[in-house]
Design an enzyme around this catalytic site. Structure first.
Site, mmCIF file in Angstrom:
data_model
loop_
_atom_site.group_PDB
_atom_site.id
_atom_site.type_symbol
_atom_site.label_atom_id
_atom_site.label_comp_id
_atom_site.label_asym_id
_atom_site.label_seq_id
_atom_site.Cartn_x
_atom_site.Cartn_y
_atom_site.Cartn_z
ATOM 1 C CB CYS A 160 -82.405 -37.249 62.836
ATOM 2 S SG CYS A 160 -82.014 -36.977 64.554
ATOM 3 C CB CYS A 197 -97.575 5.746 54.280
ATOM 4 S SG CYS A 197 -98.010 4.065 54.802
#
Lengths: 448, 422
Positions: free
Chosen positions: B137, B381
């Protein structure tokens, strides 16, 4: 039983009339607008921009709606099209921007660009201020003749450039077709005047209502005290159908019928026939037919000479008419109007067909009984006031170059009185572009 | 039909879907509803010492994106704010009524052996199946030296885990915080301390948004905000990475992992399983749509397993782990090229502008007979995939792997000053 033509006002109650002539397409809610805006792909080199006669940067304004930047969205629209509010309502978007939306290819459902445009422009109008201010006054005066969309767009752009504009109109109210010619439920309430006020709030434009070219002034007198003149005369004349019986009572031009509805507050005083036949295939025919139905006409039949595909009313408009209970009949040419005691009682048609690729009307005849016959076979430019002015015409329109210049120096023209599509948005483009040409020409002269 | 039954560190459940320790598992009422809806198990919302903590009003902030609500959720709620005895009694009742479901109890008490020694027998007495140690937590409790304040210090993780294993016979899962530089250190510490398993990830420290009127982070509590714990679909990529790191680490081999972090669909679940989780914990998806979301998770996972020919969870768990490697092990000779299906293309131009402005100028914008056309320039590309990601049409732009001539990794690449080629 001898019964005269059944034409009457107040066929339905005031409450029903109020509903029938309220906003036909209510605005998107805030939440709907954001959801719809998020559907836009923000295309690069977007096809919708290209499809808009005024070239509104659609993806940019929609992005503004998606992010909550409504001021930016409105400015983006209005800097291309100061009448973006009325175009959002009256544009046949199905054959313009929305037809080109790439979402059609993917899911056959375009982004509702028109409705989004309304969202942004409504927001701006509700603010009560327009996002433009005038440049320093130039002291130059320009006359704009006709306060319809073209004239308003031209006047606004000229005013933004610092010029002084006198905006004439033959009618008591400015707005042109927006005020007098659009189906009432497309721009209900006082939208047309609200928008005019919004546009003119930029300043520098003086309205001159009830002033007609050829009656109260001429192009020559205008040029005495203005440096340039922009003619946005529209198409003030309604075509005749050329039919026997056209002068019988109960036979009306559709544009006059529409105007009578526009100028009535409650619509309770607008008379309509029990059985109405509309002749024509354009949006005026649709507007007349649907409004006749909504005034309480029992039967409304729209008759068009040729087939569905050649109607100038879009498919969306045709479907709208049919949804409203209008019967559309194709392939029938009007032959004559029959009357009883000076009043129209029926109209006869001849069936037509395609023969060797051409439309021929050689079929049997049929007769539709009617109490009211509305002619929507087109309008034309009225040239009488231009006689001897040196402004030349061509093909029934004022001849202009690519910048809106007529054959007479210092005289420009645009909108429905010049060639091109007869659309509000095209008129706005014409007015805007002519204003830029006038501004350039005036400025150039100054420099020389 | 695939067998979804799960046996995680000896804890059996009818399926691997457990609700994570969070608001949905705070009370018997919710947990009973979850079990009726079909969840395999729950990790009860974290219990602490009495007196219980106090929670603020205004607890969640959320990230919504283009109409997708709660893409990320941020909470500042602390552990259970109900008395310990109430929780324990309810856990006992629920476990008795649902013996086939897994009931795990999440715990967080101060880093004092006595505190742990005191609470463990109380939990054991409920008949719960196991423990989860909340070392994760990241808000509030960490300011009190609990939660992630423990999880961020491997020595503490090991120490507390050892206490728990000494004083309890219950199977113990150590829940790890992602708010660390390396997830491996605390995972190893848990293992050294004797943990039966780890679960990850807990929430990520976050400020989810700022209220521009209040001039305070959200959620705004009386004019002020604090950082919270971030969860939901947005954190899944972070969770998958940490999960994979633990799963592939040779020294952690055999340490079972309960996967947590943005699992919203059966597809997410499958991804967590193949990346090494053998149990799954869900929270935000249930908080968004209710407990019924488990139905499609179970059904979809089962159908996918059938389609792939996987009979049980053990056939699935860890399948992708061997293929999750360090960058250095990727083949530099591999080449893939973008391919645009012109029939599917809607001509939005997004691939072009993305490549033109931000990548390799490898998509040409053409006009052919007046209509738009976008074409890949193969020579330019680099196979980055950006165009395929921005394209709004499924399968319109695909990446086509090219024939590959052998393998060349960076350690052996001539450009690498450290490679043997020099």
């Amino acid at each position: 039983m001898d019964r005269g033509p059944d034409i009457a006002a107040g066929r339905v109650s005031r409450e029903i009339l109020a509903l029938n002539f309220a906003d036909a397409h209510p605005p998107l809610t805030d939440a709907q607008a954001v959801i719809e805006a998020d559907r836009c792909y923000f295309c690069y080199d977007a096809p919708c921009i290209e499809a808009c006669p005024t070239g509104i940067d659609v993806p940019t304004f929609i992005k503004g709606i998606a992010t909550g930047n409504l001021a930016g969205a409105a400015r983006t629209i209005l800097e291309s099209n100061i009448l973006g509010g009325s175009c959002a309502r009256v544009c046949p978007t199905e054959i313009l921007c929305e037809q080109k939306c790439v979402r059609n290819a993917q899911e056959e459902k375009p982004v509702q660009i028109g409705a989004l445009q309304r969202r942004a422009t409504d927001w701006q109008m509700a603010k009560g201020v327009q996002p433009f201010t005038r440049a320093a006054a130039t002291g130059r005066r320009v006359a704009v003749v006709g306060a319809g969309p073209a004239g308003l767009a031209c006047a606004h752009r000229l005013a933004v450039h610092g010029h002084e504009v006198t905006l004439f109109d033959a009618k008591p109210k400015p707005g042109g077709l927006n005020e007098y010619g659009v189906a009432a439920y497309k721009t209900p309430g006082d939208f047309a005047q609200d928008e005019v006020n919004f546009v003119l709030s930029v300043g520098g434009v003086t309205l001159a209502p009830d002033q007609a070219l050829g009656r109260d002034f001429t192009i020559d007198t205008l040029l005495n005290d203005h440096e340039a003149v922009f003619l946005s005369l529209g198409q003030a004349g309604a075509r005749k159908a050329g039919l026997t019986g056209e002068d019988l009572s109960g036979v009306m031009n559709a544009v006059d019928f529409i105007e009578s509805i526009r100028t009535s507050g409650t619509k309770e005083d607008v008379a309509v026939g029990r059985r109405v036949v509309v002749v024509g295939g354009g949006n005026t025919a649709i507007d007349a037919a649907v409004q006749a139905k909504r005034l309480g006409a029992e039967e409304v039949t729209l008759v068009y000479r040729r087939g569905r595909e050649t109607m100038s009313a879009t498919e969306v408009e045709q479907a709208w008419a049919q949804t409203n209970g209008v019967t559309i009949r194709h392939w029938a040419a009007p032959e004559r109007i029959e009357g009883v005691g000076g009043a129209a009682s029926a109209i006869a048609f001849t069936r037509g067909r395609v023969l060797d690729g051409r439309a021929v009307h050689d079929g049997e005849e049929f007769v539709l009984e009617a109490d009211m016959i509305l002619k929507a076979v087109g309008q034309h430019v009225v040239f009488d006031p231009l006689e001897g002015s040196g402004v030349e015409t061509e093909g029934g329109r004022i001849r202009v170059d690519a910048f809106g210049r007529t054959s007479r120096p210092r005289v420009y023209a645009g909108g429905d009185c010049t060639a091109g599509e007869d659309l509000t948005v095209a008129a706005v483009r014409d007015g805007r572009d002519a204003a830029e040409a006038i501004h350039a020409d005036l400025t150039k002269k100054k420099e020389v | 039909m695939a067998d979804l039954r799960s046996n995680f560190i000896g804890i059996r459940s009818p399926n691997p879907f457990w609700l994570a320790s969070a608001p949905p598992t705070d009370k018997a009422y919710n947990v009973r509803r979850a079990f009726e809806a079909g969840w395999g198990g729950v990790v009860w919302k974290t219990l602490g010492e009495d007196p219980p903590v106090v929670n603020v009003s205004s607890r969640y902030g959320a990230l919504s994106y283009r109409g997708e609500r709660m893409f990320g959720l941020n909470n500042i709620e602390l552990i259970s704010d109900r008395p310990l005895a109430v929780n324990l009694a309810e856990i006992k009742d629920v476990k008795r009524d649902y013996p086939d479901r897994a009931v795990i109890v999440s715990l967080m008490v101060p880093c004092v052996e006595e505190s742990w020694k005191a609470i463990l027998p109380l939990v054991e007495e409920t008949g719960a199946d196991g423990l989860e140690l909340n070392f994760g937590c990241p808000h509030g409790m960490s300011e009190r030296n609990m939660g992630s304040a423990v999880g961020q210090v491997p020595e503490y993780v090991e120490m507390v885990t050892r206490w728990v294993k000494q004083h309890s016979r219950m199977p113990t899962i150590v829940k790890l915080t992602p708010n660390v530089t390396s997830i491996l250190a605390p995972a190893r510490a848990a293992m050294r301390g004797g943990a039966d398993a780890v679960s990850l990830i807990n929430t990520i420290q976050s400020v989810v948004s700022v209220d521009l009127d209040a001039m305070a982070p959200t959620p705004v509590v009386d004019g002020m905000g604090t950082h919270g714990g971030y969860c939901g679909p947005a954190v899944k990529p972070i969770a998958l990475r940490m999960l994979g790191e633990v799963a592939r680490s040779p020294d952690l081999a055999g340490l079972p992992i309960s996967g947590i972090g943005g699992i919203s669909t059966w597809r997410d679940a499958a991804e967590f399983l193949v990346m090494g989780a053998s149990n799954l914990q869900v929270c935000t998806a249930a908080m968004h749509y209710g407990f019924r979301v488990v139905e499609d998770m179970k059904d979809g996972l089962s159908n996918w397993m059938d389609e792939k020919g996987f009979g049980s969870l053990s056939d699935v768990v860890g399948r992708a782990v061997p293929n999750f490697v360090n960058w250095n092990q990727l083949n530099l000779k591999f080449k893939t090229l973008a391919r645009i299906d012109q029939d599917l293309c809607v001509q939005c131009g997004l691939c072009h502008i993305a490549c033109e402005d931000t990548s390799h100028q490898a998509i040409a914008r053409l006009r052919v007979d007046g209509s738009r056309r976008y074409e890949v320039i193969d020579e330019e590309c680099v196979g980055c995939n950006l165009c395929a990601h921005v394209c709004p049409v499924d399968d319109c732009i695909t990446m086509a792997p090219q024939p590959t001539d052998g393998v060349l990794t960076w350690p052996n690449h001539p450009n690498n000053p450290m490679s043997g080629a020099h």
